[in-house]
Design a protein around this motif. Structure first.
Motif, short mmCIF file in Angstrom:
data_model
loop_
_atom_site.label_atom_id
_atom_site.label_comp_id
_atom_site.label_asym_id
_atom_site.label_seq_id
_atom_site.Cartn_x
_atom_site.Cartn_y
_atom_site.Cartn_z
N ILE A 19 23.91 8.16 -14.01
CA ILE A 19 24.57 7.70 -15.23
C ILE A 19 26.04 8.09 -15.05
O ILE A 19 26.35 9.24 -14.78
CB ILE A 19 24.00 8.38 -16.49
N GLY A 20 26.93 7.15 -15.22
CA GLY A 20 28.35 7.46 -15.09
C GLY A 20 28.89 6.96 -13.77
O GLY A 20 28.28 6.15 -13.11
N PRO A 21 30.06 7.40 -13.40
CA PRO A 21 30.81 8.56 -13.89
C PRO A 21 31.58 8.27 -15.18
O PRO A 21 31.96 7.14 -15.44
CB PRO A 21 31.77 8.87 -12.75
N PHE A 22 31.76 9.34 -15.94
CA PHE A 22 32.56 9.32 -17.16
C PHE A 22 33.65 10.37 -17.03
O PHE A 22 33.48 11.36 -16.34
CB PHE A 22 31.70 9.63 -18.39
N ARG A 23 34.74 10.16 -17.73
CA ARG A 23 35.85 11.10 -17.70
C ARG A 23 35.80 11.98 -18.94
O ARG A 23 35.72 11.48 -20.06
CB ARG A 23 37.16 10.33 -17.64
N TYR A 24 35.84 13.29 -18.73
CA TYR A 24 35.78 14.27 -19.81
C TYR A 24 36.95 15.23 -19.72
O TYR A 24 37.46 15.52 -18.64
CB TYR A 24 34.48 15.11 -19.73
N SER A 25 37.32 15.77 -20.86
CA SER A 25 38.30 16.84 -20.92
C SER A 25 37.64 18.12 -20.44
O SER A 25 36.44 18.31 -20.61
CB SER A 25 38.78 17.00 -22.36
#
Length: 117
Positions: A19-25
């Motif tokens: 799942i993803g990739p997603f960008r997070y802080s």
């Protein structure tokens, strides 16, 4: 938000899919990541988490706690700049639900259909 404060993360599922990739802080909590995983869970999987508490995230061999941040879970040694962090996802259905299901199944097993004449 500065570019270096963002982390790309993808989540590896039990069957090897991602799942993803997603960008997070870096300030995002593990609990926030789990909620995103539940909302993005692919259709058609045999194991499906219903709530974030049924998910455990593993990174570098450690189970991550909900109150930790992404920044606290980064690799202690040199990461590749611009790389994607991979976290492994383990789904464990809640025990209370499992016990309730067992009671229902057990009550169905002991059905008597005797007839005395």
């Amino acid at each position: 938000m500065p570019e270096e404060d963002l982390v790309d993360i993808k989540f590896r599922l039990y069957d090897g899919s991602d799942i993803g990739p997603f960008r997070y802080s870096s300030a995002s909590t593990i609990e926030m990541l789990k909620e995103r995983i539940v909302s993005e869970w692919p259709k058609g999987k045999t194991v499906i988490p219903k709530v974030a508490n049924e998910i455990k995230l593993i990174n570098f061999g450690k189970i991550l706690e909900n109150n930790k941040t992404v920044g606290q879970c980064r690799a202690p040694f040199g990461e590749l700049t611009g790389g994607v962090m991979v976290m492994h996802v383990v789904v464990q259905p809640s025990q209370a639900k499992t016990k309730a299901e067992k009671k229902i199944e057990e009550s169905k097993k002991f059905v008597c259909s005797c007839c005395i004449m």
